[in-house]
Design a protein around this motif. Structure first.
Motif, PDB file in Angstrom:
ATOM      1  N   TYR A 210      37.412  26.224  47.126  1.00 47.91           N
ATOM      2  CA  TYR A 210      38.007  24.895  47.004  1.00 47.91           C
ATOM      3  C   TYR A 210      38.388  24.612  45.547  1.00 47.91           C
ATOM      4  CZ  TYR A 210      38.727  19.867  47.556  1.00 47.91           C
ATOM      5  OH  TYR A 210      39.290  18.607  47.562  1.00 47.91           O
TER       6      TYR A 210
ATOM      7  N   GLU B  36      41.951  23.847  43.961  1.00 48.49           N
ATOM      8  CA  GLU B  36      42.092  22.586  43.240  1.00 48.49           C
ATOM      9  C   GLU B  36      42.654  22.807  41.846  1.00 48.49           C
ATOM     10  OE1 GLU B  36      39.319  18.660  42.851  1.00 48.49           O
ATOM     11  OE2 GLU B  36      38.420  20.565  42.186  1.00 48.49           O
TER      12      GLU B  36
ATOM     13  N   GLY C 289      46.242  23.373  41.809  1.00 43.86           N
ATOM     14  CA  GLY C 289      47.045  22.255  42.277  1.00 43.86           C
ATOM     15  C   GLY C 289      47.451  22.340  43.734  1.00 43.86           C
TER      16      GLY C 289
ATOM     17  N   ILE D  25      45.497  21.794  46.412  1.00 43.93           N
ATOM     18  CA  ILE D  25      44.858  20.795  47.282  1.00 43.93           C
ATOM     19  C   ILE D  25      45.851  19.673  47.570  1.00 43.93           C
ATOM     20  CG2 ILE D  25      42.982  19.116  47.500  1.00 43.93           C
ATOM     21  CD1 ILE D  25      42.023  21.987  47.641  1.00 43.93           C
ATOM     22  N   ASP D  26      46.552  19.228  46.511  1.00 49.56           N
ATOM     23  CA  ASP D  26      47.531  18.156  46.685  1.00 49.56           C
ATOM     24  C   ASP D  26      48.727  18.629  47.499  1.00 49.56           C
ATOM     25  OD1 ASP D  26      45.963  16.431  45.218  1.00 49.56           O
ATOM     26  OD2 ASP D  26      46.903  16.964  43.307  1.00 49.56           O
ATOM     27  N   VAL D  27      49.113  19.903  47.306  1.00 48.58           N
ATOM     28  CA  VAL D  27      50.257  20.447  48.046  1.00 48.58           C
ATOM     29  C   VAL D  27      49.938  20.500  49.544  1.00 48.58           C
ATOM     30  CG1 VAL D  27      51.734  22.466  48.388  1.00 48.58           C
ATOM     31  CG2 VAL D  27      51.100  21.763  46.069  1.00 48.58           C
TER      32      VAL D  27
ATOM     33  N   GLY E  44      47.464  18.855  51.018  1.00 42.83           N
ATOM     34  CA  GLY E  44      47.048  17.528  51.465  1.00 42.83           C
ATOM     35  C   GLY E  44      45.557  17.499  51.680  1.00 42.83           C
ATOM     36  N   GLU E  45      44.878  16.659  50.905  1.00 41.21           N
ATOM     37  CA  GLU E  45      43.417  16.639  50.990  1.00 41.21           C
ATOM     38  C   GLU E  45      42.932  16.228  52.381  1.00 41.21           C
ATOM     39  OE1 GLU E  45      39.654  15.184  48.239  1.00 41.21           O
ATOM     40  OE2 GLU E  45      41.717  14.766  47.618  1.00 41.21           O
ATOM     41  N   ASP E  46      43.770  15.456  53.107  1.00 39.21           N
ATOM     42  CA  ASP E  46      43.376  15.035  54.449  1.00 39.21           C
ATOM     43  C   ASP E  46      43.511  16.155  55.478  1.00 39.21           C
ATOM     44  OD1 ASP E  46      46.113  15.028  54.099  1.00 39.21           O
ATOM     45  OD2 ASP E  46      46.453  13.480  55.621  1.00 39.21           O
ATOM     46  N   HIS E  47      43.997  17.329  55.016  1.00 38.65           N
ATOM     47  CA  HIS E  47      44.123  18.480  55.913  1.00 38.65           C
ATOM     48  C   HIS E  47      42.957  19.455  55.740  1.00 38.65           C
ATOM     49  CE1 HIS E  47      48.724  18.076  56.761  1.00 38.65           C
ATOM     50  NE2 HIS E  47      48.044  16.973  57.040  1.00 38.65           N
TER      51      HIS E  47
ATOM     52  N   ARG F 257      52.752  12.721  60.526  1.00 37.91           N
ATOM     53  CA  ARG F 257      52.271  12.488  59.169  1.00 37.91           C
ATOM     54  C   ARG F 257      51.363  11.264  59.082  1.00 37.91           C
ATOM     55  NH1 ARG F 257      57.942  12.564  56.079  1.00 37.91           N
ATOM     56  NH2 ARG F 257      58.447  11.477  58.029  1.00 37.91           N
TER      57      ARG F 257
END
Length: 561
Positions: free
Chosen positions: A517, A521, A524, A526-528, A530-533, A559
């Motif tokens: 993780y 992170e 970069g 994690i943002d690509v 999506g943290e909700d994924h 989405r």
């Protein structure tokens, strides 16, 4: 973490008179053991006899004073004989001095960089391979003196050496062989008479007296080296030349690594005998300083000597004071008795080193390793044969590289990338939890990575991406069994994201551990993604994937989920 404090400081806090006499006795006995070995190893290393004693005195003192072991005895050992002989042959004694000091500096740096624990990662087949190889080389180097062959200079190369031996075998001297055989017999049988006094010393005294009284025409230290100096070692700073340093650097590294391995191994063995715990990083610093000082005072490379350390423990030594006593005793022997060393027959010294070679050979361990996995056997044999036929430096380098590649191959084979339809179960808090089948298997693919995700296994993942169809709506990556990932695996992840973006495939990560993780992170990603994924369990990932598919079929923008 290894404490950076010499062991002598803590051991002297509760030092007693009774322990002093035990250390005194042990130190004197170890000095008697070290005397013939130091002389024999010096001669066979291509230097004069007194340099062996200089090493045992100077290096032995600093190993005990600054080292991280309670009972370690430092001095010249058989492990260095091959490389020292090679350095002397090519660069002379001046080159050996520079290499010894450089090796000491490297060891000090290793200690301060806390690399004491790293030495244990050198594979056992490599240490056994080069140790057995060195033993065979030592044995081979003693044949001329043991048999009294009249064949002139012997080649350094193993095959050429034995070719010369076989060609000149008819020149052997029966009397020399008889004296050497007598020395060998005494060394082997004396322990049945007395275990306190070493058989090697008795062998030297008996054979020297025999040769002197009977006036035998046998080669001795005196006939080869002339008068033996009993002068105290003098501090001499060599002239460091940049070209010399560059040429000697590989040999210095080999001495440093070899010395570190042997000294720490000796410390581990002695720990088991006394129930103690050495300070590995401080031990490296002490060994490094010992080699620097040995070089400055005319000695040769030194390390912890297992046999002498064990003898120290068995005779009551429990603090570094015993090692210091051993050095002082050898200093007195150097001053008083060294001129008598010229009477020692070379064949008797050869007998001592033949026994040393046998004890070093670890033939039982070598034999047992031949039953190991084929990759380990390959590393063992290549290291052994390169040590014998080529060079110790090359043997260690090739052995380490080969072992590393084979390890990576085994690790990559252990790491699997599985494509599944997710009809499985997993545990949550130790309780089996059913993971239900996806509602629309044709729109969802699941990849599960099992094992370390590194460059050796990344190609499997990249190949598996080729099976990702254009109709795939959701890709789930299960990473619950991935403890680590590296830059190559990260590259594979980036390629996966590009494919998903191109094919409009939603990416879901399940059960990712801390290290992977953090790698994602930092990059970069994690943002690509999506943290909700990111989900902690497969149950949550399945629910999310099913809801996404239903929403897609219903025309709802996924989405928002």
């Amino acid at each position: 973490m290894s404490k950076m404090q010499p062991k002598i400081i803590s051991t002297l806090k509760a030092y007693s008179k009774d322990q002093f006499f035990k250390d005194l006795t042990a130190g004197l006995i170890v000095a008697i053991i070290a005397l013939p070995l130091s002389i024999a190893l010096a001669i066979s290393s291509g230097v004069t006899p007194e340099k062996g004693l200089y090493t045992a005195i100077i290096a032995g003192f600093f190993v005990s004073l600054l080292g991280g072991s309670r009972v370690q005895i430092g001095g010249p050992t058989g492990a260095f004989m091959v490389i020292v002989y090679g350095i002397v042959a090519e660069f002379g004694v001046a080159g050996l001095t520079i290499a010894t000091i450089m090796a000491g500096i490297i060891m000090v740096l290793m200690g301060f960089l806390k690399l004491g624990a790293v030495i244990k990662y050198i594979p056992h087949p490599i240490t056994t391979g080069f140790t057995s190889g060195i033993a065979l080389v030592i044995f081979s180097s003693q044949i001329k003196d043991f048999l009294g062959l009249k064949i002139g200079e012997v080649p350094a190369a193993f095959i050429e050496k034995w070719a010369v031996y076989l060609k000149g075998i008819g020149t052997f001297d029966p009397m020399t062989l008889a004296v050497g055989g007598l020395a060998l017999g005494i060394i082997l049988l004396w322990p049945k008479v007395n275990r306190k006094i070493p058989g090697a010393l008795i062998a030297l005294i008996v054979t020297s007296a025999l040769v002197k009284i009977l006036n035998l025409d046998i080669a001795t230290i005196g006939s080869k080296f002339g008068e033996i100096s009993s002068a105290l070692p003098k501090l001499t700073v060599p002239e460091f030349d940049l070209v010399y340093i560059q040429m000697l650097l590989p040999a210095a590294f080999t001495i440093a690594i070899l010395g570190s391995i042997e000294s720490l191994l000796s410390a581990v063995v002695s720990d088991g005998m006394i129930g103690g715990k050495h300070r590995s990083n401080m031990e490296l610093v002490g060994q490094g300083v010992a080699n620097i000082m040995s070089g400055l005072f005319g000695g040769i490379p030194a390390t912890g000597a297992i046999a002498r350390t064990v003898a120290n423990v068995k005779n009551g030594g429990r603090t570094p004071v015993a090692g210091i006593v051993h050095s002082i005793a050898l200093l007195l022997i150097l001053v008083v008795f060294m001129p008598l060393a010229k009477m020692i027959p070379l064949t008797a010294l050869a007998a001592i080193l033949i026994v040393v070679a046998y004890n070093m050979s670890e033939w039982r361990e070598f034999k047992s390793l031949l039953k190991s996995p084929k990759s380990d056997v390959l590393v063992l044999l290549i290291t052994f044969f390169l040590t014998v036929l080529v060079d110790l430096v090359v043997a260690i380098e090739v052995g380490m590289v080969l072992a590393a590649f084979l390890f990576m191959k085994r690790m990559s084979e252990a790491t699997q990338v599985n494509i599944e339809d997710f009809d499985a179960s997993e545990e949550k808090d130790g309780v089996p939890v059913e993971v239900h089948r996806f509602d629309s298997v044709d729109l969802i693919k699941v990849y599960e990575i099992n094992g370390p995700f590194f460059f050796g296994a990344a190609d499997k993942f990249i190949s598996a991406l080729g099976e990702l169809g254009e109709k795939t709506d959701i890709l789930v990556i299960r990473m619950r069994h991935v403890p680590i990932m590296d830059a190559t695996a990260l590259h594979g992840f980036k390629r996966m994201i590009e494919i998903c973006q191109r094919q409009k495939t939603k990416l879901i990560i399940s059960g990712i551990q801390d290290q992977p993780y953090k790698v994602l992170e930092k990059a970069g990603l994690i943002d690509v993604i999506g943290e909700d994924h990111f989900f902690t369990s497969a149950v949550e990932a399945v629910d999310y994937a099913n809801k996404s598919v239903k929403a897609h079929k219903s025309g709802i923008d996924s989405r928002v989920l």
